[in-house]
Scaffold this motif. Structure first.
Motif, PDB file in Angstrom:
ATOM      1  N   GLU A   1      67.807-119.705  -7.413  1.00 58.20           N
ATOM      2  CA  GLU A   1      68.636-119.171  -8.505  1.00 58.20           C
ATOM      3  C   GLU A   1      68.957-117.697  -8.308  1.00 58.20           C
ATOM      4  O   GLU A   1      69.673-117.101  -9.101  1.00 58.20           O
ATOM      5  CB  GLU A   1      67.927-119.375  -9.855  1.00 58.20           C
ATOM      6  N   ARG A   2      68.427-117.069  -7.270  1.00 52.08           N
ATOM      7  CA  ARG A   2      68.599-115.630  -7.081  1.00 52.08           C
ATOM      8  C   ARG A   2      69.851-115.340  -6.256  1.00 52.08           C
ATOM      9  O   ARG A   2      69.960-115.732  -5.108  1.00 52.08           O
ATOM     10  CB  ARG A   2      67.376-115.038  -6.408  1.00 52.08           C
TER      11      ARG A   2
ATOM     12  N   TRP B   1      72.340-107.303  -8.519  1.00 51.83           N
ATOM     13  CA  TRP B   1      71.540-108.197  -7.684  1.00 51.83           C
ATOM     14  C   TRP B   1      70.120-107.660  -7.609  1.00 51.83           C
ATOM     15  O   TRP B   1      69.858-106.497  -7.887  1.00 51.83           O
ATOM     16  CB  TRP B   1      72.139-108.357  -6.291  1.00 51.83           C
ATOM     17  N   LEU B   2      69.205-108.534  -7.231  1.00 50.50           N
ATOM     18  CA  LEU B   2      67.802-108.176  -7.065  1.00 50.50           C
ATOM     19  C   LEU B   2      67.647-107.423  -5.751  1.00 50.50           C
ATOM     20  O   LEU B   2      67.960-107.949  -4.687  1.00 50.50           O
ATOM     21  CB  LEU B   2      66.938-109.440  -7.086  1.00 50.50           C
TER      22      LEU B   2
ATOM     23  N   ARG C   1      75.194-111.371  -9.724  1.00 48.77           N
ATOM     24  CA  ARG C   1      75.830-111.735 -10.993  1.00 48.77           C
ATOM     25  C   ARG C   1      77.014-110.801 -11.199  1.00 48.77           C
ATOM     26  O   ARG C   1      76.962-109.634 -10.828  1.00 48.77           O
ATOM     27  CB  ARG C   1      74.851-111.618 -12.166  1.00 48.77           C
TER      28      ARG C   1
ATOM     29  N   ASP D   1      62.935-109.101 -11.538  1.00 48.77           N
ATOM     30  CA  ASP D   1      63.461-110.409 -11.154  1.00 48.77           C
ATOM     31  C   ASP D   1      64.614-110.750 -12.088  1.00 48.77           C
ATOM     32  O   ASP D   1      64.729-110.210 -13.186  1.00 48.77           O
ATOM     33  CB  ASP D   1      62.373-111.473 -11.253  1.00 48.77           C
ATOM     34  N   SER D   2      65.468-111.646 -11.649  1.00 51.66           N
ATOM     35  CA  SER D   2      66.528-112.271 -12.447  1.00 51.66           C
ATOM     36  C   SER D   2      67.443-111.299 -13.183  1.00 51.66           C
ATOM     37  O   SER D   2      67.655-111.413 -14.386  1.00 51.66           O
ATOM     38  CB  SER D   2      65.903-113.245 -13.460  1.00 51.66           C
TER      39      SER D   2
ATOM     40  N   TRP E   1      66.977-107.611 -17.084  1.00 45.23           N
ATOM     41  CA  TRP E   1      66.173-108.166 -16.009  1.00 45.23           C
ATOM     42  C   TRP E   1      64.754-108.407 -16.499  1.00 45.23           C
ATOM     43  O   TRP E   1      64.324-107.840 -17.497  1.00 45.23           O
ATOM     44  CB  TRP E   1      66.164-107.252 -14.787  1.00 45.23           C
TER      45      TRP E   1
ATOM     46  N   ASP F   1      70.868-109.709 -14.681  1.00 48.89           N
ATOM     47  CA  ASP F   1      72.148-110.255 -15.129  1.00 48.89           C
ATOM     48  C   ASP F   1      72.947-109.128 -15.760  1.00 48.89           C
ATOM     49  O   ASP F   1      72.393-108.102 -16.147  1.00 48.89           O
ATOM     50  CB  ASP F   1      71.945-111.390 -16.122  1.00 48.89           C
TER      51      ASP F   1
END
Length: 189
Positions: free
Chosen positions: A84-85, A101-102, A88, A138-139, A154, A141
């Motif tokens: 899922e990474r 982005w991460l 966005r 992580d994650s 995040w 958006d």
């Protein structure tokens, strides 16, 4: 297979009202974890990962062709891509484009902004402030509105774990009120 299904759903949701056909498009460059937005002028904007990097492409003909990809990640903001990474994207006031982005190298969140519809981007390697030299995130958006407000959120592991939920991470936010030019301090929600 999952990529094709995701893009089919995107095309079905966004192109069906405007066009009578639905089709799956092939992205350039063996794209991984793509995300797409359609702007008010009908331009399709897509971000995706490849290796440790994040790229942006745009299409003015509903995905039949794409302009040359633009690499957004830098040597200091390589990306975590897979599962899922991925990057966005959001489109805000005056079709400004925002991408997050991460950040694999430093931890934190890489950020890029275009003020000219995706022709070029300004890149910040990291918008997450280090605490004790750490940026465990992580994650990420991003969202944007038509008034110039941009929000980046995040998962953040810099705070102590919640004893009631020791495997959870805090959610942090940073907000811009000037179309992504500057952002507020990182704030837990």
């Amino acid at each position: 297979p999952l990529f094709a299904l995701t893009f089919f759903c995107f095309l079905l949701l966004f192109f069906q009202p405007a066009f009578s056909e639905v089709r799956v498009i092939q992205l350039p460059d063996d794209a991984l974890v793509p995300e797409a937005e359609l702007d008010l002028n009908g331009i399709l904007h897509i971000v995706y990962g490849k290796g440790d990097d994040i790229f942006y492409v745009r299409s003015a003909d509903r995905g039949k062709s794409f302009e040359a990809p633009i690499q957004l990640s830098t040597p200091n903001s390589t990306a975590v891509v897979g599962g899922e990474r991925g990057a966005r994207i959001a489109i805000g006031k005056e079709n400004f484009i925002y991408v997050v982005w991460l950040n694999k190298k430093e931890g934190g969140v890489g950020y890029a902004r275009s003020v000219n519809g995706g022709k070029s981007f300004e890149v910040k390697d990291n918008i997450v402030e280090a605490i004790n030299g750490k940026r465990p995130t992580d994650s990420p958006d991003v969202s944007a509105d038509k008034n110039g407000k941009v929000c980046i959120v995040w998962l953040d592991g810099r705070l102590p774990a919640d004893p009631n939920s020791p495997i959870s991470s805090s959610i942090f936010i940073s907000v811009s009120y000037d179309s992504g030019e500057t952002f507020s301090a990182n704030t837990p929600i």
